[in-house]
Design an enzyme around this catalytic site. Structure first.
Site, short mmCIF file in Angstrom:
data_model
loop_
_atom_site.label_atom_id
_atom_site.label_comp_id
_atom_site.label_asym_id
_atom_site.label_seq_id
_atom_site.Cartn_x
_atom_site.Cartn_y
_atom_site.Cartn_z
N ASN A 314 6.88 -6.71 -11.51
CA ASN A 314 8.14 -6.02 -11.77
C ASN A 314 8.02 -5.00 -12.89
OD1 ASN A 314 9.66 -7.43 -9.80
ND2 ASN A 314 9.82 -9.19 -11.17
N HIS A 316 7.27 -5.32 -16.04
CA HIS A 316 7.62 -5.66 -17.41
C HIS A 316 6.70 -6.78 -17.90
CE1 HIS A 316 10.88 -8.63 -15.78
NE2 HIS A 316 9.72 -9.23 -15.88
N CYS A 351 10.35 -5.54 -22.63
CA CYS A 351 9.58 -4.43 -23.18
C CYS A 351 8.61 -3.93 -22.13
CB CYS A 351 8.85 -4.83 -24.46
SG CYS A 351 7.48 -5.98 -24.23
#
Length: 417
Positions: A314, A316, A351
């Site tokens: 995904n 991340h 993040c």
């Protein structure tokens, strides 16, 4: 020599004469009586129906004149000499076929009738796992590998967390709910939704070591209106001892906007049949996690940035990676003399690959300069971006390492030669 009516009679002689051959014109009747054949060199008495060898002393022999009652050899080619041996079937081929059939049957029988020969042998120790408890619980076994242990010769907390994450994904896959996304159901994929964890609590009673096989059970429950709770229970396969308990809360995020989303009715209809009505396996720690800064933190580790391998599908950072970053700022004295007993994490923000983070740790109620001599210890943690945006808040509790396992407290046993 046995008589047979099906075998032609030949008379091997060293140098047969025309007269002696002519005297045998009645031989075609295959009478049972014996006749004599004379030659200039020596006589040889044979049965009329006896089969003569094709060679004598290495020299090929045969008739110089066809016998009366038989066709001339010019009219019909002579068949090769027939013997008892070359008329037998090929027994080696038959035996090979029988052996192959028996081996194949034995293999199939062993596969159907296989069962563990010892109590510590597992049917599927390293497979994808299986659904148990009326289809509401998923169970999978893991073997602790040599590269999954740390300096204490026990599995690291990251290893245990990876096992938890793996069983969660395999649970969704085995239940037939896995779409194209990372743990997303088909309806979630249609709406560009993904799961993100918001809170995680882990209690470790004992860490497994190299060669141990652990059994991980996981199940899901409802959490509020728009969340889902997932629990895990980790046991030692051999003894049944509980090693780790963990509980987590998950919510929906839109993959494109990166914003939290409500739980759509279509998705709820997919996952609700798998909900278990049970309490969390870990008692909720309702204490507020404090916000740390440069003034309240005892230790700060700067310049942490994700590598490409730290990202999941995904795009991340994987939540297990955050745990490693949190421990980057944990005091070395605690890491050497204590082991992590429990952990509570609150995920505030994701993040990306270009983020640069800072890890902050504060030790509660202890003399920072004398950590190695304390019993239990507690630490507060925070991960943040360089601009101050919070990523994760956390709390860890530590207990002294057992002296009977490692000699003196804080001392790692030397590697064996």
């Amino acid at each position: 020599m046995a008589s047979t009516a099906a075998t032609a009679a030949f008379f091997p002689v060293s140098s047969p004469s025309m007269d002696s051959v002519a005297k045998t014109k009645n031989i075609g009747s295959a009478s049972l009586g014996g006749i004599k054949s004379k030659s200039s060199s020596r006589g040889l008495q044979v049965k009329a129906s006896a089969q003569a060898p094709s060679k004598i002393n290495g020299t090929s022999v045969g008739l110089t004149k066809p016998v009366e009652g038989l066709k001339n050899e010019d009219d019909m080619p002579s068949p090769p000499p027939r013997t008892f041996i070359n008329q037998l079937p090929d027994w080696s081929m038959l035996l090979a076929a029988i052996t192959t059939i028996f081996l194949a049957a034995e293999k199939q029988w062993m596969m159907l009738d296989w069962k563990p020969r010892r109590s510590d042998m597992l049917i599927d120790p390293f497979g994808i796992g299986r659904i148990v408890q009326d289809g509401l619980m998923f169970r999978q076994n893991f073997s602790i590998r040599s590269y999954e242990i740390g300096a204490d010769r026990t599995a690291s907390i990251e290893t245990l967390m990876n096992h938890l994450q793996e069983t969660a994904l395999n649970h969704v896959k085995t239940a037939g709910l896995l779409g194209d996304g990372f743990g997303s159901t088909p309806e979630m994929c249609k709406k560009n939704l993904i799961w993100v964890v918001t809170r995680m609590q882990v209690v470790v009673d004992r860490y497994p070591t190299w060669g141990d096989v652990v059994e991980v059970d996981t199940w899901v429950s409802a959490s509020g209106k728009n969340g889902m709770r997932r629990d895990w229970l980790v046991r030692d396969c051999k003894t049944g001892e509980t090693l780790t308990r963990a509980s987590s809360v998950w919510v929906m995020m839109n993959k494109k906007t990166r914003r939290l989303s409500k739980l759509p009715d279509e998705v709820r209809g997919e996952i609700e049949p798998y909900f278990v009505n049970s309490d969390a396996v870990v008692d909720e720690d309702s204490r507020k996690l404090p916000k740390l800064d440069d003034n309240t933190a005892d230790y700060v580790r700067r310049g942490l940035s994700p590598r490409w391998s730290d990202l999941d599908v995904n795009q991340h950072v994987n939540n297990v990676k955050y745990i490693g970053w949190i421990l980057e700022s944990a005091p070395q004295a605690i890491l050497e003399s204590h082991e992590l007993a429990s952990m509570t994490l609150e995920y505030r923000r994701e993040c990306g690959k270009d983020s640069v983070l800072q890890s902050l740790t504060a030790v509660s109620g202890s003399d920072v300069g004398n950590l190695g001599h304390f019993g239990s210890a507690e630490c507060q943690h925070m991960l943040r971006l360089e601009d101050g945006a919070e990523i994760v808040r956390g709390r860890t509790e530590w207990r002294p390492k057992y002296a009977n396992n490692f000699g003196n407290v804080g001392e790692v046993p030397p590697a064996s030669a």
